[in-house]
Write a protein that holds these residues in place. Structure first.
Motif, short mmCIF file in Angstrom:
data_model
loop_
_atom_site.label_atom_id
_atom_site.label_comp_id
_atom_site.label_asym_id
_atom_site.label_seq_id
_atom_site.Cartn_x
_atom_site.Cartn_y
_atom_site.Cartn_z
N ARG A 109 0.82 -1.21 0.00
CA ARG A 109 0.00 0.00 0.00
C ARG A 109 0.86 1.26 0.00
N ASN A 141 -4.45 16.73 -0.68
CA ASN A 141 -5.66 17.43 -1.12
C ASN A 141 -6.19 18.31 0.00
N LYS A 142 -6.31 19.58 -0.31
CA LYS A 142 -6.79 20.51 0.70
C LYS A 142 -8.24 20.20 1.06
N GLY A 143 -8.57 20.34 2.31
CA GLY A 143 -9.96 20.14 2.73
C GLY A 143 -10.27 18.71 3.10
N GLU A 144 -9.43 17.77 2.67
CA GLU A 144 -9.68 16.38 3.04
C GLU A 144 -9.26 16.16 4.49
N GLU A 168 -8.56 4.74 11.85
CA GLU A 168 -9.93 5.24 12.01
C GLU A 168 -10.77 4.29 12.86
N GLY A 169 -10.19 3.78 13.93
CA GLY A 169 -10.94 2.92 14.83
C GLY A 169 -10.97 1.45 14.44
N VAL A 170 -10.39 1.11 13.29
CA VAL A 170 -10.39 -0.29 12.85
C VAL A 170 -9.02 -0.90 13.14
N SER A 171 -9.03 -1.89 14.03
CA SER A 171 -7.78 -2.50 14.46
C SER A 171 -7.35 -3.61 13.52
#
Lengths: 206, 251
Positions: A109, A141-144, A168-171
């Motif tokens: 990735r 990317n701005k705003g993301e 994001e909370g996913v282990s």
């Protein structure tokens, strides 16, 4: 001449002692944060190096991953109760297959990125010798909104090792334990090992 | 765009549909699920729906999304995404009010007003650029804040993986979406279709990644979804608490 050389050596020595003292003065949680920051910078250095071929990038990322992940512990954890049902020979073959599978899948990735910005946002000791280091990856990317990642690390004799990555909370280890549990129920230990080996080969040939 | 309410017959049908789903979901909610990522009593049915969904995605949604991603440059896709999010603002606004979160309610309202005007019908997220952000929320989260358990995992074809509670939540949310109140069926369908392609496109890499690396994608999606929801709800709870302080109320 001799005097100035001696003076320089003394100053350098004093600075080294001071530096070591400063490092010692850091709380364990701060050391954990510094450790993750170091690994992050190392990874960034590899992915943003335009001189490296894609294969070399992948190899360097894999080496970095190997140094910093507690494969044996994670490998056992994601197998759950099936670990004790496996024979020592199966356990050995599984751990080696798991190490390849996790490394390939995870580093592939990153090899696709060429830049990035991150910052360590929090560190705390959750248990004796266990820490959670929060990180935000900031998009170009701005705003993301930034991606929030928590690294769970543990201090061992050889230094810190990562044993979970929570995006994001996913282990990672919880998800993989669900996934492996389902495969183990259906195909057994040998079935899982074969799937891991096959998938690692596929991921490597991409 | 016309936002007038549709006729009486349709309204009544909606009420009936709600009552049915509510009954079905509440019977499911009675089961204490907690945050067990592997709790899936409806697994055989869910796996069937997952497989059907995988096929539908492969022949319809994925190819359309690929054309969309090939034809529309990134900047354009960001604009579409902004507009889709902006139009769905009433869902976040309504639920923020129901959750008793004053800061998020006002932030959502102002974001909607600013982005619909200065942001040219929501194509540009001007509000974020001036530092006005909010927390996206939905009825599933509202129910969770009122103490409703997540219930058994439920995989909905194409719509993806909510649990019983969040599935019910989506039905309610749909009624807060302006597309529900557009009289012209064509425009309404177009709005939903755009939202669907946008959502698939936003998750394009994530979904590909799971298919490539997971040994059992069905379980990976389930486990990941349940964990992510639990995290969102934890955040919603903390945000609501902080909101009262931000809005100037100190206990």
């Amino acid at each position: 001449m001799r005097f100035s050389a001696l003076f320089a050596a003394l100053v350098t020595g004093a600075l080294l002692v001071l530096g070591a003292a400063a490092a010692d003065a850091k709380s364990p949680a701060e050391q954990a944060g510094t450790y993750i920051e170091g690994v992050g910078n190392e990874a960034l250095k590899i992915i943003s190096n335009k001189a490296l071929s894609k294969d070399k990038k992948q190899a360097d990322l894999e080496a970095l991953f190997h140094q910093n992940v507690d494969f044996n512990w994670v490998g056992k954890f994601v197998m759950g109760r099936f670990w004790r049902q496996a024979t020592p020979a199966q356990q050995k073959r599984y751990l080696s297959a798991y190490r390849d599978f996790l490394t390939r899948g995870y580093t592939a990735r990153f090899a696709e990125y060429t830049s990035g910005t991150f910052k360590v946002t929090s560190t705390k000791e959750t248990d004796k010798g266990e820490f959670v280091v929060g990180m935000e990856i900031i998009s170009d990317n701005k705003g993301e909104p930034p991606i929030v990642i928590d690294y769970k690390i543990r201090k061992q004799s050889g230094g810190f090792k990562v044993f979970d990555i929570i995006v994001e909370g996913v282990s990672l280890i919880t998800t993989q334990r669900s996934e492996f549990g389902s495969v183990l129920n259906k195909n057994g230990v040998d079935g899982l090992i074969e799937m891991l080996e096959k998938r690692s080969t596929e991921l490597a040939s991409r | 765009m016309s936002h007038s309410l549709s006729g009486y017959g349709l309204k009544q049908w909606r009420l009936k549909a709600c009552a049915l789903v509510l009954a079905a979901a509440l019977s499911g909610c009675a089961t204490p699920a907690g945050e067990n990522v592997d709790y899936d009593p409806w697994e055989p049915m869910n796996r069937g729906l997952y497989r059907a969904s995988y096929v539908i995605d492969g022949v319809l949604l994925k190819p359309i999304t690929e054309v969309y991603r090939g034809v529309v440059p990134e900047q354009g896709r960001v604009m579409v995404h902004n507009a889709v999010e902006n139009i769905a603002s009433p869902i976040t606004f309504g639920n923020s009010v129901l959750q008793g979160d004053p800061y998020n309610s006002f932030a959502t309202l102002w974001r909607f007003l600013i982005n619909s005007t200065f942001g040219i019908a929501g194509l540009f997220d001007v509000a974020t650029e001036i530092g006005l952000t909010n927390r996206k929320t939905d009825f599933g989260q509202t129910l969770a804040l009122y103490g409703v358990e997540s219930g058994p995992y439920l995989f909905l074809p194409v719509l993806g993986p909510p649990g019983a509670r969040d599935g019910l939540g989506r039905v309610f949310d749909a009624f807060m979406h302006p597309a529900m109140y557009v009289d012209d069926t064509g425009s309404s369908v177009a709005l939903w279709a755009t939202a669907a392609v946008d959502a698939r496109s936003e998750n394009y890499n994530l979904i590909n990644d799971v298919y490539k690396s997971s040994l059992d994608p069905y379980v990976t999606f389930r486990s990941g979804y349940v964990q992510r929801r639990a995290n969102e709800i934890k955040k919603a709870r903390a945000d609501r608490k902080a909101s009262w302080k931000k809005a100037g109320f100190t206990e």
